[in-house]
Design an enzyme around this catalytic site. Structure first.
Site, PDB file in Angstrom:
ATOM      1  N   ASP A  95      31.845  28.372  43.064  1.00  0.00           N
ATOM      2  CA  ASP A  95      31.905  27.772  41.701  1.00  0.00           C
ATOM      3  C   ASP A  95      31.603  26.265  41.587  1.00  0.00           C
ATOM      4  O   ASP A  95      31.734  25.699  40.585  1.00  0.00           O
ATOM      5  CB  ASP A  95      32.661  28.321  40.580  1.00  0.00           C
ATOM      6  CG  ASP A  95      32.594  29.919  40.717  1.00  0.00           C
ATOM      7  OD1 ASP A  95      31.661  30.640  41.051  1.00  0.00           O
ATOM      8  OD2 ASP A  95      33.655  30.623  40.498  1.00  0.00           O
ATOM      9  N   LYS A 117      26.614  25.197  43.084  1.00  0.00           N
ATOM     10  CA  LYS A 117      25.787  25.297  44.172  1.00  0.00           C
ATOM     11  C   LYS A 117      24.404  25.434  43.509  1.00  0.00           C
ATOM     12  O   LYS A 117      23.151  25.129  43.874  1.00  0.00           O
ATOM     13  CB  LYS A 117      26.032  26.130  45.361  1.00  0.00           C
ATOM     14  CG  LYS A 117      27.272  25.867  45.804  1.00  0.00           C
ATOM     15  CD  LYS A 117      27.778  26.818  46.964  1.00  0.00           C
ATOM     16  CE  LYS A 117      28.310  28.318  46.178  1.00  0.00           C
ATOM     17  NZ  LYS A 117      29.483  28.059  45.040  1.00  0.00           N
ATOM     18  N   GLY A 156      27.759  34.001  41.935  1.00  0.00           N
ATOM     19  CA  GLY A 156      26.991  33.776  40.684  1.00  0.00           C
ATOM     20  C   GLY A 156      26.653  32.304  40.425  1.00  0.00           C
ATOM     21  O   GLY A 156      27.679  31.396  40.303  1.00  0.00           O
ATOM     22  N   HIS A 157      25.262  32.231  40.574  1.00  0.00           N
ATOM     23  CA  HIS A 157      25.091  30.840  40.685  1.00  0.00           C
ATOM     24  C   HIS A 157      24.119  30.717  39.552  1.00  0.00           C
ATOM     25  O   HIS A 157      23.139  31.131  39.036  1.00  0.00           O
ATOM     26  CB  HIS A 157      24.105  30.698  41.835  1.00  0.00           C
ATOM     27  CG  HIS A 157      24.818  30.694  43.052  1.00  0.00           C
ATOM     28  ND1 HIS A 157      24.316  30.315  44.558  1.00  0.00           N
ATOM     29  CD2 HIS A 157      26.076  30.876  43.501  1.00  0.00           C
ATOM     30  CE1 HIS A 157      25.290  30.608  45.588  1.00  0.00           C
ATOM     31  NE2 HIS A 157      26.498  30.906  44.937  1.00  0.00           N
ATOM     32  N   GLN A 194      29.997  31.206  47.621  1.00  0.00           N
ATOM     33  CA  GLN A 194      31.451  30.890  47.797  1.00  0.00           C
ATOM     34  C   GLN A 194      31.842  29.505  48.201  1.00  0.00           C
ATOM     35  O   GLN A 194      31.003  28.604  47.914  1.00  0.00           O
ATOM     36  CB  GLN A 194      32.077  32.036  48.658  1.00  0.00           C
ATOM     37  CG  GLN A 194      31.944  33.342  48.296  1.00  0.00           C
ATOM     38  CD  GLN A 194      30.739  34.135  48.433  1.00  0.00           C
ATOM     39  OE1 GLN A 194      30.261  34.274  49.502  1.00  0.00           O
ATOM     40  NE2 GLN A 194      30.194  34.508  47.221  1.00  0.00           N
TER      41      GLN A 194
HETATM   42  P1  GDP Z   1      27.943  28.188  41.760  1.00  0.00           P
HETATM   43  O1  GDP Z   1      28.403  29.440  42.174  1.00  0.00           O
HETATM   44  O2  GDP Z   1      28.431  27.060  42.641  1.00  0.00           O
HETATM   45  O3  GDP Z   1      26.595  27.960  41.607  1.00  0.00           O
HETATM   46  O4  GDP Z   1      28.740  27.484  40.357  1.00  0.00           O
HETATM   47  P2  GDP Z   1      28.575  28.546  39.016  1.00  0.00           P
HETATM   48  O5  GDP Z   1      27.416  28.664  38.528  1.00  0.00           O
HETATM   49  O6  GDP Z   1      29.381  29.624  39.249  1.00  0.00           O
HETATM   50  O7  GDP Z   1      29.610  27.279  38.257  1.00  0.00           O
HETATM   51  C1  GDP Z   1      29.215  26.209  37.876  1.00  0.00           C
HETATM   52  C2  GDP Z   1      29.159  26.212  36.476  1.00  0.00           C
HETATM   53  O8  GDP Z   1      29.076  24.789  35.738  1.00  0.00           O
HETATM   54  C3  GDP Z   1      28.002  26.694  35.673  1.00  0.00           C
HETATM   55  O9  GDP Z   1      28.347  27.190  34.413  1.00  0.00           O
HETATM   56  C4  GDP Z   1      27.204  25.499  35.562  1.00  0.00           C
HETATM   57  O10 GDP Z   1      26.009  25.729  34.357  1.00  0.00           O
HETATM   58  C5  GDP Z   1      28.062  24.423  35.267  1.00  0.00           C
HETATM   59  N1  GDP Z   1      27.776  23.153  35.790  1.00  0.00           N
HETATM   60  C6  GDP Z   1      26.972  22.663  36.999  1.00  0.00           C
HETATM   61  N2  GDP Z   1      27.307  21.403  37.100  1.00  0.00           N
HETATM   62  C7  GDP Z   1      27.522  20.936  35.954  1.00  0.00           C
HETATM   63  C8  GDP Z   1      28.034  19.628  35.676  1.00  0.00           C
HETATM   64  O11 GDP Z   1      27.831  18.505  36.310  1.00  0.00           O
HETATM   65  N3  GDP Z   1      28.593  19.494  34.387  1.00  0.00           N
HETATM   66  C9  GDP Z   1      29.233  20.587  33.657  1.00  0.00           C
HETATM   67  N4  GDP Z   1      29.719  20.348  32.426  1.00  0.00           N
HETATM   68  N5  GDP Z   1      28.940  21.670  33.917  1.00  0.00           N
HETATM   69  C10 GDP Z   1      28.156  22.079  35.111  1.00  0.00           C
HETATM   70  P1  IMO Z   2      30.055  31.616  44.261  1.00  0.00           P
HETATM   71  O1  IMO Z   2      28.990  31.809  45.293  1.00  0.00           O
HETATM   72  C1  IMO Z   2      34.127  31.810  43.386  1.00  0.00           C
HETATM   73  C2  IMO Z   2      36.435  35.218  45.514  1.00  0.00           C
HETATM   74  C3  IMO Z   2      36.758  36.237  44.391  1.00  0.00           C
HETATM   75  C4  IMO Z   2      38.254  36.686  45.232  1.00  0.00           C
HETATM   76  C5  IMO Z   2      37.567  36.304  46.787  1.00  0.00           C
HETATM   77  C6  IMO Z   2      37.328  37.541  47.586  1.00  0.00           C
HETATM   78  O2  IMO Z   2      29.503  31.993  42.759  1.00  0.00           O
HETATM   79  O3  IMO Z   2      30.770  30.406  44.255  1.00  0.00           O
HETATM   80  P2  IMO Z   2      35.110  39.169  47.255  1.00  0.00           P
HETATM   81  O4  IMO Z   2      34.393  39.795  46.228  1.00  0.00           O
HETATM   82  O5  IMO Z   2      34.064  38.332  47.982  1.00  0.00           O
HETATM   83  O6  IMO Z   2      35.586  39.996  48.372  1.00  0.00           O
HETATM   84  O7  IMO Z   2      36.253  38.339  46.652  1.00  0.00           O
HETATM   85  O8  IMO Z   2      36.776  35.487  46.812  1.00  0.00           O
HETATM   86  N1  IMO Z   2      34.912  34.881  45.271  1.00  0.00           N
HETATM   87  C7  IMO Z   2      34.436  33.900  44.482  1.00  0.00           C
HETATM   88  N2  IMO Z   2      35.128  32.671  43.905  1.00  0.00           N
HETATM   89  N3  IMO Z   2      32.882  31.817  43.305  1.00  0.00           N
HETATM   90  C8  IMO Z   2      32.314  32.822  44.179  1.00  0.00           C
HETATM   91  O9  IMO Z   2      30.939  32.739  44.615  1.00  0.00           O
HETATM   92  C9  IMO Z   2      33.341  34.127  45.021  1.00  0.00           C
HETATM   93  N4  IMO Z   2      32.681  35.013  45.809  1.00  0.00           N
HETATM   94  C10 IMO Z   2      34.097  35.698  45.909  1.00  0.00           C
HETATM   95  O10 IMO Z   2      37.301  35.892  43.299  1.00  0.00           O
HETATM   96  O11 IMO Z   2      39.196  35.919  45.192  1.00  0.00           O
HETATM   97 MG    MG Z   3      29.663  31.093  40.904  1.00  0.00          MG
END
Ligand code: GDP
Ligand code: IMO
Ligand code: MG
Length: 423
Positions: A13, A16, A40-41, A221
């Site tokens: 998270d 990416k 979840g991107h 991840q």
């Molecule tokens: P990913 O899994 O690495 O793609 O990241 P996620 O989407 O799960 O989580 C990142 C969260 O931070 C999302 O809700 C994005 O919209 C938000 N986000 C990304 N970059 C920034 C930033 O620079 N500032 C803020 N405030 N939010 C951001």
């Molecule tokens: P993105 O790509 C954050 C965590 C789960 C759990 C562990 C194992 O959005 O960064 P799994 O379902 O993979 O067997 O769970 O890994 N986990 C993540 N945490 N971001 C993710 O993906 C994750 N994908 C799995 O919460 O601790």
């Molecule tokens: Mg994510």
């Protein structure tokens, strides 16, 4: 041509999805190489927000080829829902999304097994996303898995055999479940999958490189969730590190170019497992609120803490990171001071390397830096950065011995600042 790889350096998270979307115009191809719908991107642009799970984050930028590589595990029903939602929102993807025949299928019973194993672990549960990731990779490695290519030939029999095997295991665990609806949707997903180009992606991607096409690989991840180098056993079941791009796409190591490492200006984690810099106080809560730190897919509260430079140095090492991307520094815009963990104290001894086990007795050693107390969310160039922020990024670069090339100051595509542009 070489491929560039973009990876999370923390517990996932990091942002990416946003950065892959921003970088996509510079590439011809975007490819996912591991993970599955546990990811979840999030992407935001033109007032819209999208969350991608199995589909690469390059899908919104023009006519690029997007590849789901062999290292990915794919759930056909979740894939169908995700793809149909994108098409309905005006983003056609059929011809642009190629799926490896060697990617493994997540079966309905894999999801049920995930839940059953978690229930059996009780308090020691991993806190998985419940998407069947672990059981699917287990079947892959134990040579029992079904692959996307299997749907092209004698599929029913193969599926029935795999399901029967899983049912035996579930019976031995005394786990109650109802598969009817799950299986119905899954079968519809299989039919939907047949309408996509199912490819030998290792041939495709190497062929494209030979033609001079550029490729960006999108990690899922983060390094601290890597099955070998993460906080085992509280990890996911794939290699999230750079080497995963080689095995997950069929690329030789000499094909790897730039390795972008993404990190937040603080740190988060979802699910169970150790987290040395976790904050249980008001500051942790403030970071969660300001950063909207709730799971993009599950809505689960993310645990929050200070940036951990010990863990980041380790992540940079095992990935061979060549440039860093700093995310979400805007969340700290209002803070008087900001802490960074520069070492751990283990049994009274200070260490600056990431140890074998961080489960217990690891106390973070912090350096406290002045905050910049400026709203940075509307800034568009590094020339506008406040002095304290420049000092903060110089400190991080020194500690991590790697340049920070991009700073993200908000969730929107436009809130992205490149540094050293005159280079
Ligand atoms: P990913 O899994 O690495 O793609 O990241 P996620 O989407 O799960 O989580 C990142 C969260 O931070 C999302 O809700 C994005 O919209 C938000 N986000 C990304 N970059 C920034 C930033 O620079 N500032 C803020 N405030 N939010 C951001
Ligand atoms: P993105 O790509 C954050 C965590 C789960 C759990 C562990 C194992 O959005 O960064 P799994 O379902 O993979 O067997 O769970 O890994 N986990 C993540 N945490 N971001 C993710 O993906 C994750 N994908 C799995 O919460 O601790
Ligand atoms: Mg994510």
């Amino acid at each position: 041509m070489k491929v560039d790889v973009l990876l999370g350096l923390q517990w996932g998270d990091e942002g990416k999805g946003k950065v892959v979307d921003v970088l996509t115009p510079r590439y011809d191809v975007v490819a996912r190489f591991q993970g599955g719908p546990n990811a979840g991107h999030t992407l935001e642009f033109e007032g819209q927000k999208y969350v991608l799970r199995s589909i690469p984050s390059g899908i919104f930028q023009g006519n690029k080829v997007n590849i789901i590589g062999n290292g990915v595990v794919l759930d056909p029903s979740l894939f169908k829902a995700e793809a149909e939602a994108l098409e309905a929102s005006g983003h056609p993807l059929k011809e642009r999304l190629h799926i490896s025949k060697k990617a493994h299928l997540i079966l309905p019973t894999h999801r049920i097994l995930d839940a059953a194993y978690e229930a059996a672990k009780g308090a020691a549960k991993v806190g998985t996303t419940g998407k069947g990731i672990g059981p699917t990779y287990t079947d892959k490695v134990s040579r029992n898995g079904l692959r996307v290519g299997d749907i092209l030939h004698n599929f029913e029999a193969k599926y029935a055999a795999a399901k029967a095997r899983h049912e035996q295991i579930l019976k031995s665990l005394n786990y109650e479940y109802d598969i009817t609806e799950l299986e119905k949707q899954w079968m519809e997903g299989i039919e939907y999958l047949r309408t996509f180009p199912l490819v030998d992606s290792e041939h495709e991607i190497n062929g494209l490189l030979k033609e001079g096409k550029s490729v960006l690989c999108e990690g899922a991840q983060g390094t601290m969730l890597d099955v070998d180098f993460g906080s085992y056993p509280f990890v996911t079941s794939s290699n999230t590190i750079c080497a995963g791009a080689c095995t997950g796409l069929g690329l030789g190591p000499n094909k790897i170019g730039e390795v972008y490492g993404i990190m937040k200006a603080y740190c988060t984690r979802v699910g169970s497992g150790p987290f040395p810099t976790e904050l249980f106080d008001e500051t942790g809560k403030t970071i969660r609120d300001l950063g909207h730190e709730y799971g993009a897919v599950t809505g689960r509260e993310r645990r929050c803490g200070w940036i951990d430079l010990v863990a980041l140095r380790y992540s940079i090492m095992v990935n061979g990171v060549t440039q860093l991307i700093l995310m979400k520094s805007d969340v700290l815009d209002g803070f008087d001071t900001i802490k960074a963990c520069v070492a751990y104290k283990v049994n009274g001894e200070e260490i600056d390397y990431f140890p074998y086990d961080i489960t217990e007795g690891v106390e973070p050693v912090y350096v406290e830096l002045p905050g910049w107390k400026t709203d940075m969310t509307k800034m568009t160039s590094e020339d506008e950065f406040p002095e304290e922020f420049n000092a903060y990024i110089s400190f991080l670069e020194e500690q991590l011995e790697t340049p920070i090339k991009i700073v993200s100051v908000g969730p929107d595509r436009a809130q992205t600042i490149e540094r050293y542009t005159e280079e």
